[in-house]
Design an enzyme around this catalytic site. Structure first.
Site, short mmCIF file in Angstrom:
data_model
loop_
_atom_site.label_atom_id
_atom_site.label_comp_id
_atom_site.label_asym_id
_atom_site.label_seq_id
_atom_site.Cartn_x
_atom_site.Cartn_y
_atom_site.Cartn_z
N SER A 1 -20.05 -6.56 2.54
CA SER A 1 -20.66 -5.23 2.63
C SER A 1 -22.09 -5.34 2.12
CB SER A 1 -19.87 -4.24 1.78
OG SER A 1 -19.96 -4.59 0.40
N GLY B 1 -3.48 -5.90 2.28
CA GLY B 1 -4.10 -7.16 1.89
C GLY B 1 -4.90 -7.71 3.05
N ASP C 1 -11.03 -4.80 7.32
CA ASP C 1 -10.07 -5.77 7.85
C ASP C 1 -9.93 -5.63 9.36
OD1 ASP C 1 -9.56 -6.57 5.21
OD2 ASP C 1 -7.91 -5.15 4.98
N THR D 1 -7.90 7.12 11.46
CA THR D 1 -6.48 7.28 11.12
C THR D 1 -6.33 7.69 9.66
OG1 THR D 1 -6.23 4.94 10.52
CG2 THR D 1 -5.84 5.54 12.83
N SER E 1 -8.92 -10.37 -2.18
CA SER E 1 -9.23 -10.79 -3.54
C SER E 1 -8.36 -11.96 -3.96
CB SER E 1 -9.03 -9.62 -4.51
OG SER E 1 -7.66 -9.21 -4.51
N ASP F 1 0.83 -1.20 0.00
CA ASP F 1 0.00 0.00 0.00
C ASP F 1 0.87 1.25 0.00
OD1 ASP F 1 -2.39 -1.35 -0.02
OD2 ASP F 1 -2.63 -1.33 2.16
N LEU G 1 -22.05 -1.81 6.90
CA LEU G 1 -22.87 -0.87 6.13
C LEU G 1 -22.32 0.56 6.18
CD1 LEU G 1 -26.29 -2.26 7.39
CD2 LEU G 1 -25.25 -2.67 5.14
#
Length: 312
Positions: A187, A39, A256, A289, A140, A14, A225
């Protein structure tokens, strides 16, 4: 505490930064940047460690970005098993536009996994599954991995009397549910795609989540949600919690964090209600954050205590 294993077959390095305005065809000067080992499964492990737990994190990595990724995880002191791959670990790129507060997220596809590579991941899982513990398969799937990859992980977990938690979407999620798992965390959009319906009311969302439980597809369905809170469906009924009032900076990694806190509390022997409160607290603490930073323990425990005062 029961042991926890996480699996990330398609991790991402990232990269995050900021710029005043995102404008097409212009060179945009950026502020300071940061790197994080991202991840699904790895983030779950990172959150669990921040909250005082421990995991074994299995992940696939290769190339120069994979080497940078490995060093970042080692710096955090997380026990790991690395599955080498020929391709270079993918990157994701997050840019905060300071003039508007908007966030732009670019998620790269990642290298194609060969059959030998994804089977090697399953072999590492089979050799490492903690008996009577938890296996978190999250994120993924890379190109080349079969749609039933997480379903295969679920079967391995069952053979070791372990509980399998899956955080995925699309065909990978559908295949895992067909196999039967302990917990899934879709989600609202992902659940709608799964059931082929527009879930635009609280009643439709709860009905869809509860139906998965009734069918035996999952013991728990944690439906996140966003600003509308979260729902937890199980055979014991449905619990709904609002998100705490916090100053949102970035939602990267919030899902996560939710999953990591839930699994940790369950592994520690807490009941589902307590685990659900911790999950909502951790997701909200991560939203506090900046960029790709994850939650801090002091914030999670404060929000967890506030949520404990709410009726369920």
């Amino acid at each position: 505490m029961r042991p926890i294993l996480t699996l990330t077959i398609n991790p991402a390095l990232d990269v995050s930064t900021s710029t005043e305005n995102v404008v097409g065809e212009h060179k945009m000067r950026c502020g300071l940047s940061r790197l994080d080992p991202g991840g699904g499964g790895v983030n779950v492990s990172r959150v669990i460690q921040r909250l005082g737990g421990q995991t074994l994190a299995i992940y696939a990595a290769g190339g120069p970005t994979g080497e940078a990724y490995r060093k970042l995880i080692e710096a955090e002191g997380i026990p790991t098993v690395v599955v080498p791959i020929a391709g270079s670990t993918r990157e994701s790129f997050t840019v905060d536009e300071t003039s508007t507060g908007k966030q732009f997220r670019f998620v790269l596809q990642g290298p194609e996994a060969t059959e030998a590579e994804w089977r090697a991941c399953l072999d590492r899982v089979a050799a490492s599954i903690p008996h009577d513990g938890y296996v978190v398969a999250s994120g993924s799937l890379p190109p080349g991995a079969p749609d039933d990859f997480y379903a295969r992980v679920a079967r391995l977990a069952r053979e070791h009397n372990a509980r399998c938690i899956v955080d995925a979407s699309g065909p990978a999620l559908a295949a895992a549910l067909a196999e039967g798992v302990f917990l899934v965390k879709p989600s609202g959009r992902e659940l709608g795609e799964l059931v082929g319906a527009q879930l635009d009311t609280a009643e439709s969302q709860i009905h869809a989540a509860s139906t998965l439980v009734e069918r035996g597809s999952a013991e728990f369905v944690a439906l996140t949600l966003g600003g509308e809170g979260a729902v937890l469906a199980s055979a014991a009924g449905v619990i709904r919690l609002p998100v705490p009032q916090v100053q949102v900076q970035s939602t990267v990694g919030a899902g996560d964090s939710f999953l990591g806190a839930f699994v940790l509390r369950i592994a520690q022997g807490h009941d589902a209600q307590a685990a659900f409160r911790a999950a909502v607290a951790a997701g909200s603490a991560t939203a506090m954050t900046p960029a790709t930073e994850l939650c801090h323990r002091i914030d999670v425990e404060r929000l967890e205590a506030e949520l404990a005062l709410l009726p369920v």
